[in-house]
Design a protein around this motif. Sequence first.
Motif, mmCIF file in Angstrom:
data_model
loop_
_atom_site.group_PDB
_atom_site.id
_atom_site.type_symbol
_atom_site.label_atom_id
_atom_site.label_comp_id
_atom_site.label_asym_id
_atom_site.label_seq_id
_atom_site.Cartn_x
_atom_site.Cartn_y
_atom_site.Cartn_z
ATOM 1 N N GLU A 199 34.775 -72.219 -87.752
ATOM 2 C CA GLU A 199 35.020 -73.310 -88.918
ATOM 3 C C GLU A 199 36.458 -73.180 -89.472
ATOM 4 N N GLU A 230 40.476 -81.957 -92.520
ATOM 5 C CA GLU A 230 39.213 -81.393 -91.946
ATOM 6 C C GLU A 230 38.151 -82.246 -92.047
ATOM 7 N N ARG A 234 36.272 -84.051 -88.981
ATOM 8 C CA ARG A 234 34.992 -83.311 -88.416
ATOM 9 C C ARG A 234 33.931 -84.018 -87.732
ATOM 10 N N PHE A 238 34.688 -81.650 -84.463
ATOM 11 C CA PHE A 238 34.064 -80.203 -84.720
ATOM 12 C C PHE A 238 32.533 -80.452 -84.317
ATOM 13 N N TRP A 243 36.054 -76.228 -83.403
ATOM 14 C CA TRP A 243 37.141 -77.237 -83.490
ATOM 15 C C TRP A 243 37.730 -77.423 -82.169
#
Length: 263
Positions: A199, A230, A234, A238, A243
């Motif tokens: 994360e 982020e 995301r 992600f 990531w």
Amino acid sequence: MDRSQTGSGTEWDTTTYDEEHSFVFEHGENVVDLLEPTAGERILDLGCGTGHLTNQIAGAGADVVGLDASAEMIAEARTTYPDYEFIHEDARDVSFSEPFDAVFSNAALHWIPDQDAALESVADALRPNGRFVAELGGTGNVAAIVEAVQATAADRGYTVTNPWYFPSVGEYATKLEAHGFEVRYVTLFDRPTELDGGEEGLSSWLELFGDSLLSAVPTEEQQAIIAAVEDALRDEWFKNGTWTADYRRLRVVARCGADTTSS
């Protein structure tokens, strides 16, 4: 990326660099294969960082000198690999009394806006027909990250500019030729790169590599910008707890003052 050649005086956390961003030198192992070092060659590792690729080149029997503008990187390299010569110097302003058979560089040159000065140093360091083998960020490298930072910073009234040099194939080949190189091989390719740290991977990347990108943003507001970046990235970048950074790399092999009749 490795900001080792900026000469900016930025302090590095070499432990974080080696442990959490090892992909920098791990991907560089393929560039060493392109270099094809041989026993007895004298080779300059330009932007050597903490010296891991210097050590790999030396494993082929080459006489390697590592150079980096970061005092922290050089100190760590000297501690880890005391048998090799490491020089704390800026790539744009360095000279050697003895020429090199090859100059190698991985993930360093895109930190130098004055690429002409850097390539002039490379040319001066090489013997006639010496080879230059390098990988750097190419056009479009980390574009998603840069654009997200620019957009979120603009929302808060800050103008962020891309501090890195990410050339196209044509641009870099032309620049090399202007400095007396004959380009033997050049390629631009996508290399989506998974970031360590789960994360925290993207925030860690921005904290280590993005200080120049975020330089227009006051320190106390940078974490808010990173959090917004982020959020913006995301959904696409992600996946499964990891990531990915949208890396694009430019690889090149060139000869300095090359005799076109040679192999």
